[in-house]
Design an enzyme around this catalytic site. Structure first.
Site, PDB file in Angstrom:
ATOM      1  N   GLY A  40     -17.072   9.848  -0.282  1.00  0.00           N
ATOM      2  CA  GLY A  40     -16.392   8.595  -0.629  1.00  0.00           C
ATOM      3  C   GLY A  40     -16.227   7.613   0.509  1.00  0.00           C
ATOM      4  N   ASP A  93      -3.744   7.340   3.585  1.00  0.00           N
ATOM      5  CA  ASP A  93      -2.854   8.015   2.625  1.00  0.00           C
ATOM      6  C   ASP A  93      -2.650   9.474   3.043  1.00  0.00           C
ATOM      7  OD1 ASP A  93      -4.778   9.843   1.314  1.00  0.00           O
ATOM      8  OD2 ASP A  93      -5.676   8.047   0.431  1.00  0.00           O
ATOM      9  N   HIS A 108      -7.810   6.633  11.247  1.00  0.00           N
ATOM     10  CA  HIS A 108      -7.334   5.240  11.212  1.00  0.00           C
ATOM     11  C   HIS A 108      -5.829   5.126  11.017  1.00  0.00           C
ATOM     12  CE1 HIS A 108     -11.669   3.912   9.981  1.00  0.00           C
ATOM     13  NE2 HIS A 108     -11.545   4.101  11.276  1.00  0.00           N
ATOM     14  N   ARG A 118       0.853  -1.212   0.000  1.00  0.00           N
ATOM     15  CA  ARG A 118       0.000   0.000   0.000  1.00  0.00           C
ATOM     16  C   ARG A 118       0.882   1.253   0.000  1.00  0.00           C
ATOM     17  NH1 ARG A 118      -2.440  -3.813  -0.050  1.00  0.00           N
ATOM     18  NH2 ARG A 118      -2.562  -3.105  -2.174  1.00  0.00           N
TER      19      ARG A 118
HETATM   20  P1  OAD Z   1     -15.220   1.657   1.487  1.00  0.00           P
HETATM   21  O1  OAD Z   1     -14.424   0.868   0.492  1.00  0.00           O
HETATM   22  O2  OAD Z   1     -16.038   0.908   2.488  1.00  0.00           O
HETATM   23  O3  OAD Z   1     -16.201   2.645   0.715  1.00  0.00           O
HETATM   24  C1  OAD Z   1     -15.736   3.435  -0.328  1.00  0.00           C
HETATM   25  C2  OAD Z   1     -16.884   4.269  -0.851  1.00  0.00           C
HETATM   26  O4  OAD Z   1     -16.366   5.122  -1.855  1.00  0.00           O
HETATM   27  C3  OAD Z   1     -18.039   3.472  -1.466  1.00  0.00           C
HETATM   28  O5  OAD Z   1     -19.282   3.908  -0.911  1.00  0.00           O
HETATM   29  C4  OAD Z   1     -17.947   3.818  -2.964  1.00  0.00           C
HETATM   30  O6  OAD Z   1     -19.220   3.901  -3.589  1.00  0.00           O
HETATM   31  C5  OAD Z   1     -17.289   5.187  -2.914  1.00  0.00           C
HETATM   32  N1  OAD Z   1     -16.557   5.584  -4.126  1.00  0.00           N
HETATM   33  C6  OAD Z   1     -15.910   4.815  -5.038  1.00  0.00           C
HETATM   34  N2  OAD Z   1     -15.343   5.586  -5.983  1.00  0.00           N
HETATM   35  C7  OAD Z   1     -15.633   6.869  -5.676  1.00  0.00           C
HETATM   36  C8  OAD Z   1     -15.325   8.127  -6.269  1.00  0.00           C
HETATM   37  N3  OAD Z   1     -14.599   8.228  -7.366  1.00  0.00           N
HETATM   38  N4  OAD Z   1     -15.788   9.255  -5.651  1.00  0.00           N
HETATM   39  C9  OAD Z   1     -16.523   9.177  -4.513  1.00  0.00           C
HETATM   40  N5  OAD Z   1     -16.854   8.015  -3.927  1.00  0.00           N
HETATM   41  C10 OAD Z   1     -16.408   6.875  -4.488  1.00  0.00           C
HETATM   42  O7  OAD Z   1     -14.170   2.653   2.206  1.00  0.00           O
HETATM   43  P2  OAD Z   1     -14.318   3.445   3.591  1.00  0.00           P
HETATM   44  O8  OAD Z   1     -15.726   3.852   3.828  1.00  0.00           O
HETATM   45  O9  OAD Z   1     -13.262   4.486   3.578  1.00  0.00           O
HETATM   46  O10 OAD Z   1     -10.292   0.915   7.805  1.00  0.00           O
HETATM   47  O11 OAD Z   1     -13.908   2.321   4.612  1.00  0.00           O
HETATM   48  C11 OAD Z   1     -13.808   2.627   5.958  1.00  0.00           C
HETATM   49  C12 OAD Z   1     -12.700   1.846   6.609  1.00  0.00           C
HETATM   50  O12 OAD Z   1     -12.827   0.469   6.321  1.00  0.00           O
HETATM   51  C13 OAD Z   1     -11.311   2.184   6.094  1.00  0.00           C
HETATM   52  O13 OAD Z   1     -10.763   3.320   6.734  1.00  0.00           O
HETATM   53  C14 OAD Z   1     -10.522   0.963   6.399  1.00  0.00           C
HETATM   54  C15 OAD Z   1     -11.534  -0.061   5.936  1.00  0.00           C
HETATM   55  O14 OAD Z   1     -11.418  -1.317   6.452  1.00  0.00           O
HETATM   56  C16 OAD Z   1      -9.252   0.242   8.308  1.00  0.00           C
HETATM   57  O15 OAD Z   1      -8.474  -0.381   7.618  1.00  0.00           O
HETATM   58  C17 OAD Z   1      -9.170   0.346   9.790  1.00  0.00           C
END
Ligand code: OAD
Length: 230
Positions: A170, A89, A104, A56
């Protein structure tokens, strides 16, 4: 100046080329959380965990902030902007945002596996077996794993309560306690949710949902918000 608080997740970095977690083709489809992102995984197989985060980190050196990160930095001209990111990031900082809370952790930092308050910058992309803290214990990624406390959640809740405008960008709002932050906002403030797959969020009033990619929607929204201030 009004305060804009922004809660971001992996989706804001998707257009920079970093995989999200839960989309189809996302990281949690390729790797199991239990094998790479828990304290038990670290106890079982440090090499695998180090390698997952090394990959990563290596990728992070190859990507750049996108239009969404830059739009948030631009907002600082007219607003106090406070970003709460679930992302590990550093793309918000590289785009010029000056107030970023990492809920996180941060990919470019390591912490002692004995004392989490001992945090160090990692030199380059690779954290190796044998890299040790000043108390002679192995360094681990400075990332909050599943099952661990989220030490920054209280300051993040306090920041959320200060918002005059709240943006959520996002994130699938699947992971708590981060997903609960939207409920700390003052009632009735304008809220925006930017995510191509966004659903309405129960219990949130004044919510505008923009079902678009962040890099497309945020520059326009930022312009509109700034125009309303002049
Ligand atoms: P997710 O992968 O759960 O969700 C990502 C979101 O981004 C989804 O709802 C997509 O629809 C959206 N998405 C995709 N492309 C996009 C774009 N170009 N513009 C806007 N939105 C877009 O990621 P997180 O919600 O960040 O934690 O996940 C939360 C946590 O779960 C992370 O911080 C990580 C993960 O496990 C740890 O590792 C502790």
């Amino acid at each position: 100046m009004k305060t804009i608080v922004v809660l971001t997740g992996a989706g804001i970095s998707a257009e920079s080329g970093i995989s999200t977690f839960r989309d189809s083709g996302g990281l949690w489809e390729k790797y199991s959380i239990e094998e790479v992102a828990t304290p038990q995984a670290w106890q079982r197989n440090q090499d695998l965990v180090l390698d997952f985060y090394n990959q990563r980190r290596k990728q992070l050196y190859e990507v750049e902030p996108n239009a969404a990160h830059y739009a948030l930095a631009e907002l600082q001209k007219k607003f106090e902007v406070k970003i709460i990111t679930q992302n590990v990031d550093d793309l918000h900082e590289r785009a010029g945002s000056s107030d970023v809370l990492h809920l996180h952790g941060e990919l470019k930092k390591a912490q002692s596996s004995l004392d989490p308050s001992l945090v160090y910058d990692i030199d380059g992309w690779e954290l190796k077996k044998g890299d040790k803290c000043e108390r002679d214990s192995q360094l681990r990624p400075h990332v909050v794993w599943f099952g661990e406390p989220v030490p920054m959640i209280e300051p993040a809740a306090e920041i959320s309560s200060q918002a005059d405008i709240y943006l959520v960008v996002g994130t699938s709002l699947n992971v708590y306690p981060a997903a609960g932050l939207i409920h700390y906002t003052k009632p009735g403030i304008p809220m925006y949710l930017i995510d191509p797959l966004a659903d309405a969020v129960a219990g949130i009033q004044n919510l505008t949902v923009l079902r678009e990619q962040a890099g497309k929607a945020l520059p326009g929204l930022a312009k509109k918000l700034m125009a309303n201030e002049s």
